[in-house]
Design a protein around this motif. Sequence first.
Motif, short mmCIF file in Angstrom:
data_model
loop_
_atom_site.label_atom_id
_atom_site.label_comp_id
_atom_site.label_asym_id
_atom_site.label_seq_id
_atom_site.Cartn_x
_atom_site.Cartn_y
_atom_site.Cartn_z
N GLY A 30 0.81 -1.21 0.00
CA GLY A 30 0.00 0.00 0.00
C GLY A 30 0.84 1.25 0.00
N ALA A 31 1.93 1.23 0.77
CA ALA A 31 2.81 2.39 0.81
C ALA A 31 3.50 2.62 -0.53
CB ALA A 31 3.85 2.19 1.91
N ARG A 32 3.85 1.56 -1.19
CA ARG A 32 4.60 1.68 -2.45
C ARG A 32 3.71 2.06 -3.61
NH1 ARG A 32 7.25 2.56 -6.30
NH2 ARG A 32 8.94 1.35 -7.22
N PHE A 33 2.48 1.48 -3.67
CA PHE A 33 1.67 1.61 -4.87
C PHE A 33 0.31 2.27 -4.65
CE2 PHE A 33 4.44 -2.09 -5.51
CZ PHE A 33 5.09 -1.71 -6.68
N GLY A 34 -0.10 2.43 -3.39
CA GLY A 34 -1.42 2.97 -3.12
C GLY A 34 -2.46 1.86 -3.01
N ARG A 93 11.49 1.93 -2.23
CA ARG A 93 11.21 3.32 -1.95
C ARG A 93 9.78 3.61 -2.36
NH1 ARG A 93 14.13 2.23 0.98
NH2 ARG A 93 16.26 2.87 1.34
N LEU A 94 9.15 4.52 -1.68
CA LEU A 94 7.73 4.75 -1.85
C LEU A 94 7.44 5.50 -3.14
CD1 LEU A 94 6.93 5.82 1.81
CD2 LEU A 94 6.80 3.55 0.79
N GLY A 95 6.18 5.45 -3.53
CA GLY A 95 5.76 6.16 -4.73
C GLY A 95 5.39 5.21 -5.83
N GLU A 96 4.78 5.73 -6.83
CA GLU A 96 4.28 4.93 -7.94
C GLU A 96 5.23 5.04 -9.13
OE1 GLU A 96 -0.33 5.72 -6.63
OE2 GLU A 96 0.37 6.36 -8.58
N GLY A 97 6.38 4.42 -8.99
CA GLY A 97 7.37 4.49 -10.05
C GLY A 97 6.86 3.88 -11.34
N GLN A 98 7.22 4.48 -12.45
CA GLN A 98 6.74 3.99 -13.74
C GLN A 98 7.42 2.69 -14.14
OE1 GLN A 98 7.16 7.15 -16.56
NE2 GLN A 98 5.61 8.43 -15.59
N ASP A 99 8.52 2.38 -13.49
CA ASP A 99 9.25 1.16 -13.84
C ASP A 99 8.79 -0.03 -13.03
OD1 ASP A 99 10.18 2.24 -11.49
OD2 ASP A 99 12.23 1.54 -11.79
N ALA A 100 7.77 0.11 -12.21
CA ALA A 100 7.33 -0.99 -11.35
C ALA A 100 5.82 -1.07 -11.35
CB ALA A 100 7.85 -0.77 -9.93
N ARG A 101 5.34 -2.30 -11.16
CA ARG A 101 3.90 -2.53 -11.06
C ARG A 101 3.60 -3.19 -9.74
NH1 ARG A 101 1.87 -5.79 -16.15
NH2 ARG A 101 -0.08 -5.45 -15.01
N ALA A 102 2.43 -2.90 -9.22
CA ALA A 102 2.01 -3.53 -7.97
C ALA A 102 1.88 -5.03 -8.16
CB ALA A 102 0.68 -2.94 -7.52
N PRO A 103 2.24 -5.82 -7.14
CA PRO A 103 2.03 -7.26 -7.24
C PRO A 103 0.55 -7.56 -7.41
CG PRO A 103 2.54 -6.62 -4.99
CD PRO A 103 2.75 -5.41 -5.84
N THR A 159 -3.43 -2.15 4.24
CA THR A 159 -2.95 -1.61 2.97
C THR A 159 -3.18 -0.10 2.92
OG1 THR A 159 -3.60 -3.73 1.99
CG2 THR A 159 -3.00 -1.97 0.48
N TRP A 160 -4.35 0.32 3.33
CA TRP A 160 -4.69 1.74 3.36
C TRP A 160 -3.76 2.49 4.32
CZ3 TRP A 160 -8.14 4.55 7.04
CH2 TRP A 160 -8.44 5.84 6.59
N GLY A 161 -3.45 1.86 5.45
CA GLY A 161 -2.53 2.48 6.41
C GLY A 161 -1.18 2.74 5.79
N GLY A 162 -0.69 1.78 5.02
CA GLY A 162 0.58 1.99 4.33
C GLY A 162 0.51 3.14 3.34
N SER A 163 -0.61 3.22 2.63
CA SER A 163 -0.81 4.31 1.67
C SER A 163 -0.83 5.67 2.37
CB SER A 163 -2.12 4.08 0.91
OG SER A 163 -2.36 5.12 -0.01
N LEU A 164 -1.49 5.74 3.53
CA LEU A 164 -1.54 7.00 4.27
C LEU A 164 -0.16 7.42 4.76
CD1 LEU A 164 -4.76 6.70 6.49
CD2 LEU A 164 -4.40 8.16 4.49
N MET A 165 0.60 6.46 5.26
CA MET A 165 1.95 6.79 5.73
C MET A 165 2.81 7.32 4.59
SD MET A 165 3.18 4.11 8.65
CE MET A 165 3.12 2.69 7.58
#
Length: 200
Positions: A30-34, A93-103, A159-165
């Motif tokens: 959640g933190a990495r991809f939302g 590292r956090l964020g929605e990098g264009q080179d990575a996809r969520a599992p 998952t939402w908690g990770g996104s908020l952090m």
Amino acid sequence: MSVAVASFAIFAASQVGTPGPANLALMATGARFGLRAALPFVAGVALGKQLIIWPVGFGLMEMAARAPLIFEALKWVSAAYIIWLAWKVANMRLGEGQDARAPGFAAGLIVHPLNPKAWAMITGGFTAFVAPGTPSLEATATIAAVLLGCQLLMHPLWTWGGSLMARHIRGTAAERYLMWTLAALTVASVLFVLFGGGTT
């Protein structure tokens, strides 16, 4: 009812809601991809526990008693896999990098079958909350339904908690410390199950 449903529901909520390899993987995802991008992974994690519950309910543990070395080896392989995942989390590292996809869903399915805490929780559920002589189908379906209900509520919250952090610490000095902390807690939870002798 031959399963102590109320008592087991309290036990299940306490287990599903507390930190462990699966919840920490959900938080890191959640933190990495939302939350939205992580939902297929969340669904896979929730349903993956069913891959343990049903075989256990229909006699897998009896087979384990006859072949203990095989199950001991699987336990250590599973622990090694979770620790490897923790290493990957530590270096994310956090964020929605264009080179990575969520599992995705398939990646989520294997989290619980390779999670020592999940095995301990499920076997503890069958041994502590199911009356002797209860039909296998009744016991297994009840355990499965209660756990799934707890997961459908709590896994998205982790998952939402990770996104908020991530919103607050992405790109700051705290980002690295968060990811290493999540990784360390994941390893600690695995070691606790392996050496603590409990079901938490």
